[in-house]
Every structure is written in structure tokens, then in C-alpha cells.
Design a protein around this motif. Structure first.
Motif, PDB file in Angstrom:
ATOM      1  N   GLU A 343       0.894  -1.325   0.004  1.00  0.00           N
ATOM      2  CA  GLU A 343       0.203   0.042  -0.097  1.00  0.00           C
ATOM      3  C   GLU A 343       0.846   1.231  -0.073  1.00  0.00           C
ATOM      4  N   LYS A 344       1.788   1.108   0.859  1.00  0.00           N
ATOM      5  CA  LYS A 344       2.712   2.281   0.943  1.00  0.00           C
ATOM      6  C   LYS A 344       3.560   2.587  -0.268  1.00  0.00           C
ATOM      7  N   GLY A 346       2.725   1.717  -3.250  1.00  0.00           N
ATOM      8  CA  GLY A 346       1.507   2.205  -4.039  1.00  0.00           C
ATOM      9  C   GLY A 346       1.207   3.623  -4.039  1.00  0.00           C
ATOM     10  N   SER A 347       1.143   4.203  -2.759  1.00  0.00           N
ATOM     11  CA  SER A 347       0.845   5.686  -2.789  1.00  0.00           C
ATOM     12  C   SER A 347       2.120   6.425  -2.695  1.00  0.00           C
ATOM     13  N   LEU A 348       3.196   5.816  -2.862  1.00  0.00           N
ATOM     14  CA  LEU A 348       4.514   6.614  -3.010  1.00  0.00           C
ATOM     15  C   LEU A 348       4.511   6.791  -4.687  1.00  0.00           C
ATOM     16  N   LYS A 350       2.354   6.930  -6.720  1.00  0.00           N
ATOM     17  CA  LYS A 350       1.281   7.685  -7.214  1.00  0.00           C
ATOM     18  C   LYS A 350       1.469   9.040  -7.096  1.00  0.00           C
ATOM     19  N   LEU A 351       2.275   9.271  -5.843  1.00  0.00           N
ATOM     20  CA  LEU A 351       2.488  10.672  -5.295  1.00  0.00           C
ATOM     21  C   LEU A 351       3.538  11.117  -6.282  1.00  0.00           C
ATOM     22  N   ASN A 354       2.333  11.968  -9.840  1.00  0.00           N
ATOM     23  CA  ASN A 354       1.730  13.242  -9.609  1.00  0.00           C
ATOM     24  C   ASN A 354       2.726  14.311  -9.800  1.00  0.00           C
ATOM     25  N   GLU A 389       4.668  12.021   1.881  1.00  0.00           N
ATOM     26  CA  GLU A 389       3.806  11.127   2.222  1.00  0.00           C
ATOM     27  C   GLU A 389       3.583  10.724   3.637  1.00  0.00           C
TER      28      GLU A 389
END
Ligand code: ADP
Ligand code: MG
Ligand code: ZN
Length: 485
Positions: A343-344, A346-348, A350-351, A354, A389
Motif C-alpha cells: 500500500e505504502k 503504491g501511494s509513493l 502515485k505521489l 503526480n 507522504e
């Protein structure tokens, strides 16, 4: 039954080599001084002897291999005879029946987003001509371009819409960049597209085709084909016949116009160039060495980026189109801490995507992350994303940090400390400010309690201002709600 468009492309691309294709004059597209990169060979003096530029041969073969072509075991050059003021010799050295590579294909995405195969008939090497400059009362000729290595790619008539024709040209252009074969800058005439358009009701019988020349942007390719489809449809529907001809394209009016009708194919009286040897391309290691130089190509990259990083189509396109930004993105990801949870990570990812695509690209203003004066190391960028994050900095402060990193190449944690941008994470401290805001704003508090959601936003805004953006808006909102109930 409606008419179906049938389209085939002929694309000329100037190769990026050190020297011209049959002499040792420089290949310098930036040369502004006319007739300065010339010698008796490319100037067309009689009796001179050409020699073949190996780099140019390799670049055509490289392109061919990337486009799934077969390499001719033996090949040769031919003289294509015609008269034109930009062609001093009266003939162009080209390739007639033995192109360097042939029988390939390029997959493009059609309008339905499905993969569509466009077959490539052949790719050959020839020399470019000089350039005519038309003045008011005379015409001048500049031979700097004469003898530049020019690659000609011919597709089969597999394309069925204006959009597809444009897609093919765009994808080929991108591949030229990936292969480092050519800048293929259309504005500079380094990539020139000709489209052949015909209409037919029955796909087994090809209609009479019209060739449109002088298309110097992707947009013109699309518009010229669309115009031609309309024009030919109107002619056929009125019961008349299409004249086989060459047409030009007027960019301003977005119309095609007749240039010359050709009854039959030109007779160029091709014959083998007597001053150049037939040559064999059977040494396998010669071809193998070229193969090794072919990097991952746009389409495989799209598929891999999507699968590996779960990026959206738009993000993928950004990283494929700007290949340097794509490489940079992957370097950033490889600098993230190992052993992160799924999860972590994945969010890194994505960030990172972006911030690279929106904020960093905004700062770059069209420049590249591969430029020498680009100062942010992938390691620092990864650290920046990590801090963001973890909530060390708010998204508002992030912009300040990134700008400073961009301008100075500084380390993000140092910048955050120097500029005192650390986000307040101590909830007790934030709660104190929240309580104060509730006390000082009785009217909005009343409004919120009587159901006006907008009042909450106002209170959040007050608190964010008070903390100079250093409190996370989510935390503020949560604490506000808790304290208002
Ligand atoms: P030529 O030798 O006369 O130049 P080619 O067979 O090399 O003709 O074809 C030139 C281009 O025209 C190719 O891109 C081909 O796909 C395209 N083409 C050939 N016939 C048609 C047609 N009937 N309609 C549309 N395009 C065509
Ligand atoms: Mg042709
Ligand atoms: Zn020369």
C-alpha cells in the motif's frame, strides 16, 4: 454502402549522422550560412566518386529492426534520374529494387483504442536534395542539405482514417527519438509526410489514389486526409471519377489543391549506381550489434509501466512521450526505501507520478530532466516524496520545497528545516489552535451547527492561515468536528 478510406504513407526522415551520406561534409541542420557544407561530391560536379556512410546504413537497419522488418541480404544503390534545380547532378542516388529493409509493421492504437497493425513495405536510404529559396524576383539554391542521409519509409495501404494516419506518424516520430536515429523535427523539415488517399466500397478493390505532399505537422496530416476524404466522396457520389494526381496542402485554408496530374508512374530510368558497390549484409554480428542498441520501445514501455506501477493511461503517456522524464521516474522509484508495504509503495508511486507530471513539469517549462542544469537528483526527489507522504510537510509547503530543490539542487530535509516548514504533527498543539478558532468565531460555529457545511471550510481556512499551512487540513478538519460536537 458508404465509401471506406484507404490510406498509405510515404515518410522521409533525415538521419542524424556526423557527415553526409556519400561525402565527408558535415551534416549540420543548424547551419545558417548557405552553401557552406558542400564539396564537389554533394555539389554535383561531374565525375566525382561517392563513398557510403556506414552510420547511415546502420541507422536505417536499426529503424528496420525496430519496425519488425527483414534486412536485405544484399543491397545496392540506384540512380534515379530527373531534372530539378535543387538536384545539381541530374540524378539522385536512391534505392530502387533492393531497399535495405522491407516487410515490417508497426502497431498503432486505432480510434477504438484497439491495436492495429500497419504493414511497412520498405525502408531505403537515399540522399536529400538541395533547398530552393524563392525570393521576389528570383530563386536561390542552398546545397547544405544536398547529400544528407534521407530514409524513406513506405507503408502498405493499411490505414483507414485521418486519425490513424496521424497516429502512425506520431508513433514513428517517437520511435525515431527512442532509437536516436533522427530528431525528426517536422517544423525543420527533418520529417516529411506524404499521404496517399483513395476511397472504395469494396475492400478487395483499391480505388484511384491521390497523393498529398508537403505535410509538415501531424495536424496537417490529419486535416489533409479528412479534407481529401470529403472531396473524393463528393466527386464519387456525383458519379464522377477521381483523377490520379499529386496535390498540395494549404495549411491556412485546410484544403488540398492540384499540383500535377500523373497519367502513369514516372519513368526515372533507374539503373544501378556504377560508382558504388553492391554490398552484402549477411555478417550476423553486424546486425546483432545493431540489435543490441535498440532500447525498449514506446509500446512495450507503455505496457510495462502500466503493469509494473499501475499508472493511468495519461501518466503512462507522459512518461513514454517524454522518455527522459520516464527514465527519471523509474530512478526515483528505485531510490525509495526497500521493503515497503504494498500500500505504502503504491501511494509513493502515485505521489511521485503526480509531482513529476504536474509540479516538476511546470517548473521545467519544456526543458528536460536530462539537461545538465537540472539539479534534483532522483535520490532527493524520492526523499521529498517520502517526507510528503509521511506528512512532514503539507502540500502547500511541498511546492516551496520543490521550487527550492529545483533552483538550488538542495536536499529536501535541509530546505524544510531552513525554511521552518515542518508540518505541525503534534495534535495537542493543533487542538489548542482549533479551540481558539472556535472561541473567536461564534457566528460560523453557529452556522455550522445549524447545518451550513460551508462554515466548516471557513474555520479550516482560519486555522490553516494561523499555522501558515503547517497543519494538515485533514487533521484540522477532524479535530474541528470533534470539538464542535
Ligand atoms: P509508387 O511506386 O507508384 O510510388 P507504391 O506502391 O510505392 O506506389 O505506393 C506508394 C504509396 O501509396 C504507399 O504508401 C501505398 O501504401 C500507397 N497506396 C498504393 N495504392 C493505394 C491506394 N489505392 N489507395 C491509397 N494508398 C495507396
Ligand atoms: Mg513511391
Ligand atoms: Zn560534400
Amino acid at each position: 454502402m458508404a465509401y471506406k478510406p484507404v490510406i498509405g504513407l510515404e515518410i522521409h526522415i533525415e538521419l542524424d549522422t556526423k557527415t553526409k551520406v556519400f561525402c565527408s561534409c558535415l551534416n549540420n541542420p543548424e547551419e545558417k550560412n548557405p552553401n557552406s557544407n558542400i564539396c564537389p561530391i554533394c555539389f554535383g560536379h561531374p565525375g566525382v566518386l561517392p563513398t557510403i556512410n556506414e552510420e547511415a546504413i546502420k541507422k536505417v537497419i536499426k529503424t528496420g529492426l525496430a519496425l519488425n522488418c527483414e534486412v536485405s541480404k544484399n543491397s545496392k544503390f540506384d540512380r534515379k534520374n530527373y531534372f530539378y534545380p535543387d538536384l545539381a547532378k541530374g540524378y539522385q542516388i536512391s534505392q530502387n529494387d533492393k531497399p535495405l529493409v522491407f516487410n515490417g509493421y508497426l502497431n498503432i492504437l486505432n480510434e477504438q483504442g484497439e491495436s492495429k497493425k500497419v504493414r511497412i513495405k520498405r525502408i531505403h536510404l537515399e540522399e536529400d536534395t538541395g533547398k530552393l529559396i524563392h525570393e521576389k524576383d528570383c530563386s536561390l539554391v542552398d546545397f547544405n542539405r544536398s547529400g544528407l542521409p534521407l530514409m524513406e519509409l513506405v507503408t502498405e495501404p493499411d490505414i483507414s482514417s485521418a486519425k490513424e494516419a496521424r497516429k502512425f506518424a506520431e508513433e514513428l516520430h517517437l520511435i525515431m527519438h527512442y532509437l536516436n536515429v533522427s530528431d525528426a523535427d517536422m517544423e525543420k523539415g527533418q520529417m516529411r509526410v506524404e499521404v496517399n488517399v483513395s476511397l472504395s466500397k469494396d475492400s478487395s478493390v483499391l480505388g484511384t489514389r491521390v497523393e498529398i505532399k508537403n505535410l509538415n505537422s501531424f495536424r496537417s496530416v490529419e486535416r489533409a486526409v479528412n479534407y481529401e476524404i470529403e472531396r473524393q466522396t463528393a466527386i464519387l457520389e456525383s458519379g464522377e471519377k477521381i483523377v490520379q494526381e499529386t496535390r498540395g496542402f494549404d495549411d491556412k485554408e485546410a484544403i488540398t489543391f492540384s499540383q500535377r496530374e500523373k497519367e502513369e508512374a514516372h519513368d526515372y530510368r533507374y539503373f544501378p549506381e556504377p560508382d558504388l558497390p553492391f554490398f552484402e549484409l549477411v555478417q550476423d554480428d553486424f546486425i546483432e550489434k545493431i540489435k543490441i542498441e535498440i532500447p525498449e520501445l514506446p509500446q512495450s514501455k507503455r505496457e510495462r509501466l502500466k503493469k509494473e506501477y499501475k499508472l493511468s493511461d495519461k501518466e503512462v503517456e507522459n512518461f513514454v512521450y517524454d522518455k527522459e522524464l520516464g527514465y527519471y521516474f523509474e530512478k526515483v522509484i528505485s531510490e525509495l526505501e526497500p521493503n515497503l508495504s504494498k500500500e505504502k509503495l503504491g501511494s509513493l508511486i502515485k505521489l511521485s507520478a503526480n509531482y513529476l507530471i504536474t509540479d516538476l513539469k511546470g517548473l521545467l517549462k519544456g526543458k528536460s530532466v536530462s539537461d545538465k542544469d537540472f539539479l534534483i537528483t532522483p535520490e532527493n526527489f524520492a526523499e521529498f516524496i517520502g517526507l510528503l507522504e509521511q506528512g512532514e510537510i503539507s502540500s502547500k509547503s511541498a511546492k516551496i520545497v520543490l521550487l527550492e530543490m529545483f533552483e538550488t539542487g538542495g536536499d529536501p530535509s535541509n530546505i524544510i528545516e531552513e525554511k521552518n516548514l515542518t508540518q505541525i504533527v503534534d495534535e495537542d498543539e493543533i487542538e489548542k489552535i482549533v479551540k481558539e478558532a472556535i472561541k473567536n468565531n461564534p457566528k460560523p460555529v453557529e452556522d455550522y451547527k445549524s447545518g451550513k457545511e460551508a462554515a466548516l471550510k471557513f474555520l479550516v481556512g482560519q486555522i490553516m492561515a494561523k499555522t501558515q499551512g503547517k497543519a494538515g487540513p485533514e487533521t484540522v478538519t477532524r479535530l474541528l468536528k470533534e470539538n464542535l460536537n
